[in-house]
Design a protein around this motif. Structure first.
Motif, mmCIF file in Angstrom:
data_model
loop_
_atom_site.group_PDB
_atom_site.id
_atom_site.type_symbol
_atom_site.label_atom_id
_atom_site.label_comp_id
_atom_site.label_asym_id
_atom_site.label_seq_id
_atom_site.Cartn_x
_atom_site.Cartn_y
_atom_site.Cartn_z
ATOM 1 N N UNK A 93 0.830 -1.205 0.000
ATOM 2 C CA UNK A 93 0.000 0.000 0.000
ATOM 3 C C UNK A 93 0.866 1.256 0.000
ATOM 4 N N UNK A 94 2.165 1.095 -0.360
ATOM 5 C CA UNK A 94 3.101 2.211 -0.471
ATOM 6 C C UNK A 94 3.295 2.897 0.880
ATOM 7 N N UNK A 95 3.440 2.070 1.922
ATOM 8 C CA UNK A 95 3.773 2.543 3.261
ATOM 9 C C UNK A 95 5.168 2.032 3.592
ATOM 10 N N UNK A 96 5.997 2.883 4.193
ATOM 11 C CA UNK A 96 7.366 2.511 4.567
ATOM 12 C C UNK A 96 7.451 2.486 6.091
ATOM 13 N N UNK A 97 7.835 1.336 6.662
ATOM 14 C CA UNK A 97 7.942 1.153 8.098
ATOM 15 C C UNK A 97 9.416 1.126 8.473
ATOM 16 N N UNK A 98 9.846 2.072 9.306
ATOM 17 C CA UNK A 98 11.238 2.171 9.730
ATOM 18 C C UNK A 98 11.366 1.656 11.155
ATOM 19 N N UNK A 99 12.299 0.738 11.373
ATOM 20 C CA UNK A 99 12.481 0.133 12.693
ATOM 21 C C UNK A 99 13.964 -0.003 13.000
ATOM 22 N N UNK A 100 14.271 -0.346 14.247
ATOM 23 C CA UNK A 100 15.639 -0.581 14.671
ATOM 24 C C UNK A 100 15.778 -2.008 15.172
ATOM 25 N N UNK A 101 16.885 -2.649 14.796
ATOM 26 C CA UNK A 101 17.265 -3.999 15.211
ATOM 27 C C UNK A 101 16.413 -5.078 14.553
ATOM 28 N N UNK A 102 15.125 -4.868 14.395
ATOM 29 C CA UNK A 102 14.272 -5.876 13.789
ATOM 30 C C UNK A 102 13.477 -5.255 12.639
ATOM 31 N N UNK A 103 13.256 -6.081 11.627
ATOM 32 C CA UNK A 103 12.463 -5.611 10.497
ATOM 33 C C UNK A 103 11.057 -6.187 10.589
ATOM 34 N N UNK A 104 10.128 -5.563 9.890
ATOM 35 C CA UNK A 104 8.731 -5.969 9.898
ATOM 36 C C UNK A 104 8.456 -6.826 8.679
ATOM 37 N N UNK A 105 7.839 -8.008 8.884
ATOM 38 C CA UNK A 105 7.456 -8.886 7.783
ATOM 39 C C UNK A 105 6.175 -8.360 7.151
ATOM 40 N N UNK A 106 6.205 -8.083 5.868
ATOM 41 C CA UNK A 106 5.045 -7.476 5.203
ATOM 42 C C UNK A 106 4.358 -8.428 4.242
ATOM 43 N N UNK A 107 4.772 -9.693 4.220
ATOM 44 C CA UNK A 107 4.134 -10.673 3.343
ATOM 45 C C UNK A 107 3.687 -11.867 4.156
ATOM 46 N N UNK A 108 2.695 -12.573 3.669
ATOM 47 C CA UNK A 108 2.204 -13.755 4.367
ATOM 48 C C UNK A 108 3.266 -14.839 4.378
ATOM 49 N N UNK A 109 3.353 -15.567 5.471
ATOM 50 C CA UNK A 109 4.302 -16.666 5.564
ATOM 51 C C UNK A 109 3.874 -17.793 4.649
ATOM 52 N N UNK A 110 4.863 -18.550 4.128
ATOM 53 C CA UNK A 110 4.556 -19.705 3.293
ATOM 54 C C UNK A 110 3.692 -20.687 4.078
ATOM 55 N N UNK A 111 2.654 -21.197 3.437
ATOM 56 C CA UNK A 111 1.802 -22.184 4.082
ATOM 57 C C UNK A 111 0.727 -21.588 4.953
ATOM 58 N N UNK A 112 0.541 -20.261 4.946
ATOM 59 C CA UNK A 112 -0.445 -19.633 5.835
ATOM 60 C C UNK A 112 -1.859 -20.115 5.490
ATOM 61 N N UNK A 113 -2.116 -20.331 4.171
ATOM 62 C CA UNK A 113 -3.424 -20.809 3.749
ATOM 63 C C UNK A 113 -3.407 -22.318 3.476
ATOM 64 N N UNK A 114 -2.409 -23.009 4.080
ATOM 65 C CA UNK A 114 -2.333 -24.446 3.878
ATOM 66 C C UNK A 114 -1.533 -24.838 2.658
ATOM 67 N N UNK A 115 -1.011 -23.893 1.934
ATOM 68 C CA UNK A 115 -0.151 -24.163 0.782
ATOM 69 C C UNK A 115 0.890 -23.049 0.703
ATOM 70 N N UNK A 116 1.938 -23.271 -0.051
ATOM 71 C CA UNK A 116 3.001 -22.275 -0.144
ATOM 72 C C UNK A 116 2.527 -21.053 -0.914
ATOM 73 N N UNK A 117 2.758 -19.898 -0.324
ATOM 74 C CA UNK A 117 2.420 -18.658 -1.014
ATOM 75 C C UNK A 117 3.500 -18.333 -2.011
#
Length: 924
Positions: A93-117
């Protein structure tokens, strides 16, 4: 505060699929000088449609100095946060999240819907598997995304204590070829490693979360975020660096030239080599070596070189582990290495690794590329004198690849333009490389390297010369675990030459020489911890040397056969070394190499009366030895010590001490390597040459590590270096020990270098002041040369200056300039005539008392690249230039003739006029 927005968008990004993607990211320009985060964000938001979320207090210490032109937002952010603990994540959605030490995951994890994304960003598994124990080992993932966290080893609920080891390979993302010399640095531990010739690395560090910064010449700087649970693997793909026209200035970690313990080591990749103007326009590996400080040549038309006061034969020249005895083509105008095959070169002038031995001056290690493992690619080039072809690609995709290269010449048209005395001359050469690399499994790989070359030439139809190299080596790399791997190799090297004259059938002859060597090497690399790197191994070389074979050519020839007996020798060595980081700033490298040499039968050896000259009248015994009988044994321990202390992040001081031994000697009455040189093994009468060197260096990087500077001083001693008596006979000499003399030598000097690696202007500038002296003070050999005093060696050239630079006007157009100046080399001159015993004779000066004129040359070239479209069948380029732009009549040598009772001197110039050249290159 913006924390609420941050939480909302993190949650939203994990559950919402993108409805559309931005097909063409907007390119923007930025120019920051010590800018704070608020200034950077406001500027980027005003130039893009993106909105930033961050905590201002967390970023209050960040200051950004960055200049970039026409770059997408993502690349700008990578440069801003490179080598820091800050991260960014971009939502769809064209939003930029700035963090320190850790990054934010912006995509669904593989297998979230029971199959690999399936996404465009990642098509491989995220978690890096460790070494399996009871099950089949899983495929190692390719770490390609900076903002993902890679879990190394088998994941547990809690992170344990202690250390674990990560190992893997650094490769080019596009071709799959390994990257040598990639620098992997862990900021929180302030430690790092460098990938080896196979792209392999191993890092031991405490369990937990870490960031690994990776940088390599020609590749984009990147990083990997990991959570280390246990020992595991992580392969890293690097993207090619596309240089911008405006220089990008960023702060970076210490790099290899400052933090390495090695002193007197120079590395050049093929991209740097191809920017140096060379005669006839073809990139030349050995010409590139000559721009480095401490490396000199006796003149044009030779690819032999002298390093820190050493003779040309005191350099060990290796091509993928094979020994190249004559690295020259076409009267020395071209080197033996095909530039389309070569990946990079390393020159060791000091701090020579323990695994290398057999020479007392330097090691030039040339490495070929493995070949593209993804797709078939190639290149070709057409010049005024040579053409070349290179084809590479996968035999089995991502597993087995080949690399084929060939060159040939069509130079006879040029020789027809020479004066009448040389119009019937002919010359030709070819060389062929064929390499195969095969990955058997995750722990075993095989490599095959072959090289064949041949030269033929004749001057005015009189005498035909021919010489050739034949080399082959098979390497087996085995990984025992993350901390230990070995490389075992077997190989065969052959160098041979022949001289044939059949103009006059009565004295027609064939003269031949060859040296054959079979070798075995077993090298081990062990990484017990993050502060230790241990190498150990063994090697053995069996020499079979034919010093000379003269035979009549044809039934009318009256020449008598003359065969110098074959010589056999066995050179073996054991070695071990350890690079130890005593502290963050102090590193020490120490090693020992124990070399043993056996001169073997069959053979006949003459023994001479002690304390008397080695002459036929002083022979007291002659002994015949049976086949494989040990005639003489020499054992020599060799020490390798070096240390580095960091005075700051970009300033270090280094010191080194080396001892080396050489059992093979070159017998030549010229100052350069020539096709008629003879080699001689050490035996009971000819001792091995010994050398030791101490050196000290200061290294400083400037302008965010884009300018490398260094100052090195050295002092070297030589013992038992062979020189020759006046009037010595070197060819077909059955008792060569009677015509050679042992000398001691000393060499010292200072080397200065500045190298710029980024921006529109790149290049190397170096200056060397060096002296080399020999002394023959053996009272059993009379008369003493120069009365037993030191005299300059034939290749002593006190002042040497080199500059090579390239200016990139645009992405397609660049110009290159090469400037060379050096003191003329020493010569011995006739200085008077005198009457003796009723005849007139010539009186010569002391040996090497005078010098030929100083040398100066300038070269210029224009490089024109085709368009940079990715999807097209071929990419073309042109190289146009002039060698010896000012037409200097530099003297290669001098000679004297008597005409009408008067001695007249002349100088011989190889290139006495500007030499234009043009090359067309195509890559597919």
């Amino acid at each position: 505060m913006k924390h609420l927005h941050l939480i909302v968008f993190c949650f939203f990004g994990l559950y919402v699929k993108a409805l559309a993607q931005v097909p063409n990211p907007k390119l923007i320009n930025v120019d920051y000088q010590q800018a704070g985060i608020e200034q950077v964000v406001n500027d980027l938001e005003s130039k893009t449609s993106y909105h930033f979320y961050y905590d201002k207090a967390v970023f209050d210490s960040l200051k950004v100095t960055l200049q970039a032109n026409q770059q997408p937002l993502e690349h700008i952010l990578e440069l801003v946060f490179n080598n820091t603990s800050f991260h960014f994540s971009i939502t769809q959605q064209q939003e930029v999240l700035l963090t320190k030490d850790r990054s934010v995951q912006t995509a669904l994890a593989d297998g979230f819907y029971g199959r690999k994304a399936k996404t465009n960003q990642q098509k491989t598994q995220v978690v890096a598997q460790g070494f399996a124990t009871d099950e089949k080992e899983k495929k190692v993932p390719e770490a390609t995304i900076e903002n993902k966290v890679y879990e190394i080893g088998l994941k547990t609920n809690t992170i344990g204590t202690g250390n674990s080891t990560i190992a893997g390979y650094v490769k080019e993302a596009k071709s799959g070829e390994p990257i040598t010399g990639a620098n992997l640095y862990v900021p929180d531990l302030k430690t790092g490693v460098i990938s080896d010739q196979f792209g392999f690395f191993s890092i031991t560090m405490p369990k937990g979360k870490h960031i690994i910064n990776i940088r390599a010449i020609g590749s984009r700087d990147t990083r990997r975020q990991i959570i280390l649970y246990a020992d595991g693997k992580l392969n890293i793909d690097l993207q090619e660096q596309i240089q911008t026209l405006k220089e990008v200035k960023i702060s970076a970690d210490k790099i290899a030239n400052v933090k390495s313990t090695q002193l007197g080591v120079a590395r050049l990749d093929i991209k740097s080599i191809k920017e140096i103007p060379a005669v006839f326009g073809e990139a030349d590996v050995l010409r590139a070596v000559l721009v480095l400080p401490g490396v000199q040549t006796v003149g044009e038309a030779t690819t032999g070189f002298n390093v820190r006061g050493g003779a040309a034969d005191q350099n060990l020249i290796l091509l993928d582990g094979s020994t190249i005895y004559n690295p020259a083509h076409f009267f020395g105008f071209f080197s033996a290495f095909n530039p389309d095959i070569v990946k990079d070169i390393e020159l060791y002038k000091s701090s020579i690794p323990e695994k290398f031995g057999g020479r007392v001056s330097s090691v030039l290690d040339v490495s070929d590329r493995e070949g593209n493992k993804k797709t078939i690619t190639g290149s070709a080039g057409i010049g005024l004198l040579t053409s070349r072809l290179n084809v590479e690609g996968p035999i089995v995709k991502d597993k087995t690849s080949f690399n084929f290269g060939a060159r040939t010449t069509y130079s006879n048209w040029l020789l027809q333009l020479l004066p009448e005395a040389y119009k019937h001359s002919k010359a030709s050469f070819y060389d062929v490389n064929f390499d195969i690399s095969h990955q058997i499994d995750d722990k075993n790989s095989l490599y095959l390297y072959t090289y064949v070359s041949n030269d033929n030439f004749k001057l005015n139809g009189d005498t035909t010369y021919a010489y050739n190299n034949k080399n082959g080596v098979i390497k087996w790399k085995h990984t025992f675990n993350n901390k230990l791997y070995s490389v075992v190799s077997v190989g065969f090297d052959r160098y041979a030459y022949s001289v044939q004259s059949d103009v006059n059938p009565v004295n027609a002859y064939k003269l031949g020489f060859n040296i054959n060597q079979s070798n075995f090497k077993a090298d081990f690399n062990y990484y017990p911890g993050h502060n230790h790197s241990i190498t150990f191994g063994l090697s053995s070389i069996y020499y079979n040397l034919h010093p000379g074979d003269l035979q009549p050519d044809g039934i009318k020839s009256l020449e008598l056969p003359n065969i110098v007996p074959t010589q056999h020798g066995l050179e073996s060595a054991l070695y071990a070394g350890d690079k130890f980081d005593v502290s963050e700033d102090l590193s020490v490298s120490a090693g020992v190499r124990l070399s043993a040499y056996n001169f073997l039968g069959p053979g006949t050896v003459s023994y001479y009366a002690p304390n008397l000259p080695k002459e036929s009248v002083n022979v007291i015994d002659t002994v015949n030895y049976a086949n494989n009988k040990v005639i003489k044994t020499y054992i020599n321990p060799e020490i390798r010590l070096s240390a580095r202390y960091n005075l700051s992040d970009n300033l270090s001081v280094k010191a080194a001490y080396n001892t080396l031994t050489q059992y093979l000697h070159l017998l030549s009455n010229t100052t350069a390597i020539s096709p008629t040189d003879v080699y001689q093994l050490s035996d009971p009468n000819i001792k091995p040459t010994r050398g030791d060197q101490v050196s000290l260096g200061l290294y400083r990087n400037l302008e965010s590590n884009t300018i490398e500077t260094s100052v090195e001083v050295y002092y070297k001693r030589l013992r038992n270096y062979l020189d020759y008596k006046s009037g010595a006979t070197l060819e077909l000499n059955h008792n060569i020990e009677q015509d050679v003399i042992n000398t001691d030598g000393k060499a010292y000097g200072i080397e200065l270098m500045a190298r710029k690696t980024a921006g529109k202007l790149t290049g190397i500038m170096s200056y060397t002041y060096s002296r080399t002296f020999l002394r023959q003070d053996d009272p059993t050999v009379l008369p003493l040369v120069n009365g037993g005093a030191y005299y300059p060696a034939n290749y002593d050239k006190p002042h040497d200056f080199n500059f090579t630079g390239s200016y990139h006007i645009t992405h397609r157009y660049s110009i290159s300039l090469n400037l060379v100046y050096s003191t003329g080399r020493p010569i011995t001159l006739p200085v008077a005539k005198y009457q003796y015993d009723g005849s007139e004779r010539v009186f010569y000066s002391d040996r090497n008392e005078y010098r030929i004129p100083d040398y100066f040359r300038s070269d210029f070239s224009i490089n024109i690249l085709g368009n940079h479209r990715i999807h097209q069948l071929t990419h073309n380029s042109w190289t146009i230039g002039v060698y010896n732009l000012t037409g200097q009549q530099n003297a290669y040598s001098t000679f004297f003739t008597e005409q009408g009772g008067v001695i007249k001197g002349y100088k011989l110039s190889i290139f006495a006029a500007p030499i234009p050249f043009i090359n067309y290159n195509i890559r597919f």
